[in-house]
Design a protein around this motif. Structure first.
Motif, PDB file in Angstrom:
ATOM      1  N   VAL A  71       0.858  -1.182   0.000  1.00 41.47           N
ATOM      2  CA  VAL A  71       0.000   0.000   0.000  1.00 41.47           C
ATOM      3  C   VAL A  71       0.895   1.234   0.000  1.00 41.47           C
ATOM      4  N   ILE A  72       0.609   2.172  -0.887  1.00 43.91           N
ATOM      5  CA  ILE A  72       1.321   3.453  -0.906  1.00 43.91           C
ATOM      6  C   ILE A  72       0.546   4.416  -0.014  1.00 43.91           C
ATOM      7  N   ALA A  73       1.264   5.019   0.923  1.00 43.51           N
ATOM      8  CA  ALA A  73       0.661   5.979   1.851  1.00 43.51           C
ATOM      9  C   ALA A  73       1.325   7.330   1.649  1.00 43.51           C
ATOM     10  N   ARG A  74       0.506   8.368   1.666  1.00 45.80           N
ATOM     11  CA  ARG A  74       1.025   9.730   1.533  1.00 45.80           C
ATOM     12  C   ARG A  74       0.583  10.560   2.726  1.00 45.80           C
ATOM     13  N   ILE A  75       1.502  11.352   3.225  1.00 51.42           N
ATOM     14  CA  ILE A  75       1.191  12.313   4.286  1.00 51.42           C
ATOM     15  C   ILE A  75       0.778  13.609   3.588  1.00 51.42           C
ATOM     16  N   VAL A  76      -0.419  14.075   3.888  1.00 51.56           N
ATOM     17  CA  VAL A  76      -0.935  15.300   3.286  1.00 51.56           C
ATOM     18  C   VAL A  76      -1.080  16.337   4.395  1.00 51.56           C
ATOM     19  N   GLY A  77      -0.328  17.404   4.271  1.00 55.19           N
ATOM     20  CA  GLY A  77      -0.376  18.465   5.274  1.00 55.19           C
ATOM     21  C   GLY A  77      -1.692  19.218   5.219  1.00 55.19           C
ATOM     22  N   LEU A  78      -2.207  19.562   6.376  1.00 52.84           N
ATOM     23  CA  LEU A  78      -3.432  20.345   6.480  1.00 52.84           C
ATOM     24  C   LEU A  78      -3.065  21.785   6.813  1.00 52.84           C
ATOM     25  N   PRO A  79      -3.837  22.740   6.329  1.00 54.30           N
ATOM     26  CA  PRO A  79      -3.524  24.139   6.650  1.00 54.30           C
ATOM     27  C   PRO A  79      -3.694  24.406   8.136  1.00 54.30           C
ATOM     28  N   ALA A  80      -2.801  25.205   8.667  1.00 54.51           N
ATOM     29  CA  ALA A  80      -2.878  25.559  10.088  1.00 54.51           C
ATOM     30  C   ALA A  80      -3.979  26.594  10.283  1.00 54.51           C
ATOM     31  N   LYS A  81      -4.656  26.498  11.397  1.00 66.53           N
ATOM     32  CA  LYS A  81      -5.678  27.481  11.732  1.00 66.53           C
ATOM     33  C   LYS A  81      -4.984  28.775  12.147  1.00 66.53           C
ATOM     34  N   PRO A  82      -5.524  29.915  11.753  1.00 69.74           N
ATOM     35  CA  PRO A  82      -4.891  31.187  12.109  1.00 69.74           C
ATOM     36  C   PRO A  82      -4.733  31.347  13.618  1.00 69.74           C
ATOM     37  N   GLY A  83      -3.540  31.717  14.019  1.00 72.70           N
ATOM     38  CA  GLY A  83      -3.272  31.964  15.430  1.00 72.70           C
ATOM     39  C   GLY A  83      -2.999  30.722  16.254  1.00 72.70           C
ATOM     40  N   VAL A  84      -3.074  29.542  15.655  1.00 71.45           N
ATOM     41  CA  VAL A  84      -2.840  28.301  16.391  1.00 71.45           C
ATOM     42  C   VAL A  84      -1.421  27.832  16.100  1.00 71.45           C
ATOM     43  N   VAL A  85      -0.693  27.541  17.141  1.00 67.45           N
ATOM     44  CA  VAL A  85       0.664  27.033  16.981  1.00 67.45           C
ATOM     45  C   VAL A  85       0.714  25.589  17.432  1.00 67.45           C
ATOM     46  N   GLY A  86       1.686  24.869  16.942  1.00 64.75           N
ATOM     47  CA  GLY A  86       1.834  23.484  17.344  1.00 64.75           C
ATOM     48  C   GLY A  86       2.443  22.662  16.229  1.00 64.75           C
ATOM     49  N   PRO A  87       2.427  21.349  16.391  1.00 60.09           N
ATOM     50  CA  PRO A  87       3.038  20.481  15.391  1.00 60.09           C
ATOM     51  C   PRO A  87       2.247  20.498  14.083  1.00 60.09           C
ATOM     52  N   ARG A  88       2.878  20.048  13.034  1.00 58.80           N
ATOM     53  CA  ARG A  88       2.246  19.973  11.715  1.00 58.80           C
ATOM     54  C   ARG A  88       1.008  19.082  11.782  1.00 58.80           C
ATOM     55  N   GLN A  89      -0.071  19.589  11.245  1.00 56.20           N
ATOM     56  CA  GLN A  89      -1.299  18.798  11.161  1.00 56.20           C
ATOM     57  C   GLN A  89      -1.325  18.121   9.798  1.00 56.20           C
ATOM     58  N   PHE A  90      -1.764  16.870   9.763  1.00 61.22           N
ATOM     59  CA  PHE A  90      -1.743  16.111   8.518  1.00 61.22           C
ATOM     60  C   PHE A  90      -2.794  15.016   8.561  1.00 61.22           C
ATOM     61  N   GLU A  91      -3.018  14.429   7.398  1.00 60.92           N
ATOM     62  CA  GLU A  91      -3.826  13.218   7.315  1.00 60.92           C
ATOM     63  C   GLU A  91      -3.091  12.252   6.397  1.00 60.92           C
ATOM     64  N   VAL A  92      -3.489  10.999   6.447  1.00 59.89           N
ATOM     65  CA  VAL A  92      -2.857   9.964   5.638  1.00 59.89           C
ATOM     66  C   VAL A  92      -3.816   9.582   4.519  1.00 59.89           C
ATOM     67  N   GLU A  93      -3.325   9.593   3.288  1.00 57.32           N
ATOM     68  CA  GLU A  93      -4.097   9.127   2.143  1.00 57.32           C
ATOM     69  C   GLU A  93      -3.450   7.845   1.638  1.00 57.32           C
ATOM     70  N   LEU A  94      -4.278   6.840   1.382  1.00 51.85           N
ATOM     71  CA  LEU A  94      -3.782   5.546   0.918  1.00 51.85           C
ATOM     72  C   LEU A  94      -4.234   5.285  -0.506  1.00 51.85           C
ATOM     73  N   ASP A  95      -3.323   4.702  -1.303  1.00 53.49           N
ATOM     74  CA  ASP A  95      -3.720   4.170  -2.590  1.00 53.49           C
ATOM     75  C   ASP A  95      -4.422   2.837  -2.341  1.00 53.49           C
ATOM     76  N   LYS A  96      -5.076   2.328  -3.358  1.00 55.93           N
ATOM     77  CA  LYS A  96      -5.720   1.021  -3.254  1.00 55.93           C
ATOM     78  C   LYS A  96      -4.650  -0.050  -3.008  1.00 55.93           C
ATOM     79  N   PRO A  97      -4.868  -0.944  -2.049  1.00 54.68           N
ATOM     80  CA  PRO A  97      -3.874  -1.982  -1.795  1.00 54.68           C
ATOM     81  C   PRO A  97      -3.636  -2.847  -3.041  1.00 54.68           C
ATOM     82  N   ASP A  98      -2.379  -3.158  -3.313  1.00 49.91           N
ATOM     83  CA  ASP A  98      -1.994  -4.031  -4.416  1.00 49.91           C
ATOM     84  C   ASP A  98      -1.619  -5.380  -3.818  1.00 49.91           C
ATOM     85  N   CYS A  99      -2.544  -6.327  -3.903  1.00 49.20           N
ATOM     86  CA  CYS A  99      -2.334  -7.637  -3.290  1.00 49.20           C
ATOM     87  C   CYS A  99      -2.156  -8.704  -4.364  1.00 49.20           C
ATOM     88  N   ASP A 100      -1.122  -9.555  -4.170  1.00 50.58           N
ATOM     89  CA  ASP A 100      -0.861 -10.656  -5.121  1.00 50.58           C
ATOM     90  C   ASP A 100      -1.823 -11.790  -4.897  1.00 50.58           C
TER      91      ASP A 100
END
Length: 100
Positions: A71-100
């Motif tokens: 499975v290919i996984a990508r980290i997609v960064g989310l925009p930060a809310k104005p005035g909010v500080v902290g670690p990078r916000q993100f979500e994970v997007e997956l390609d369709k699993p390639d199963c033999d």
């Protein structure tokens, strides 16, 4: 003396208020958050196979091997809310699993 200190404090407050403040995690802790999120997402997507390895394929992209599936996984960064500080916000997007 008091006036000079007051002016210095006022300048400092204005600089902090007008500049963008960001507080990122140290790179190793940010990577740990991302890897945990990738592993959890793939475990849900391919529940029949245990995860065997996670391979970094460049910035924000991972190939995850789970049994006979890849499975290919990508980290997609989310925009930060104005005035909010902290670690990078993100979500994970997956390609369709390639199963033999």
């Amino acid at each position: 003396m008091f006036a000079r200190s007051a002016v210095a404090c006022l300048v400092l407050v204005l600089v902090l208020a007008t500049g963008q403040a960001t507080a990122a995690l140290a790179p190793n802790f940010q990577r740990a958050r991302e890897l945990n999120a990738v592993i959890n997402a793939v475990a849900v997507a391919v529940p029949k196979h245990p995860i065997d390895k996670v391979i970094s394929q460049g910035r924000d992209r991972y190939a995850v091997v789970a049994g006979k599936c890849t499975v290919i996984a990508r980290i997609v960064g989310l925009p930060a809310k104005p005035g909010v500080v902290g670690p990078r916000q993100f979500e994970v997007e997956l390609d369709k699993p390639d199963c033999d």
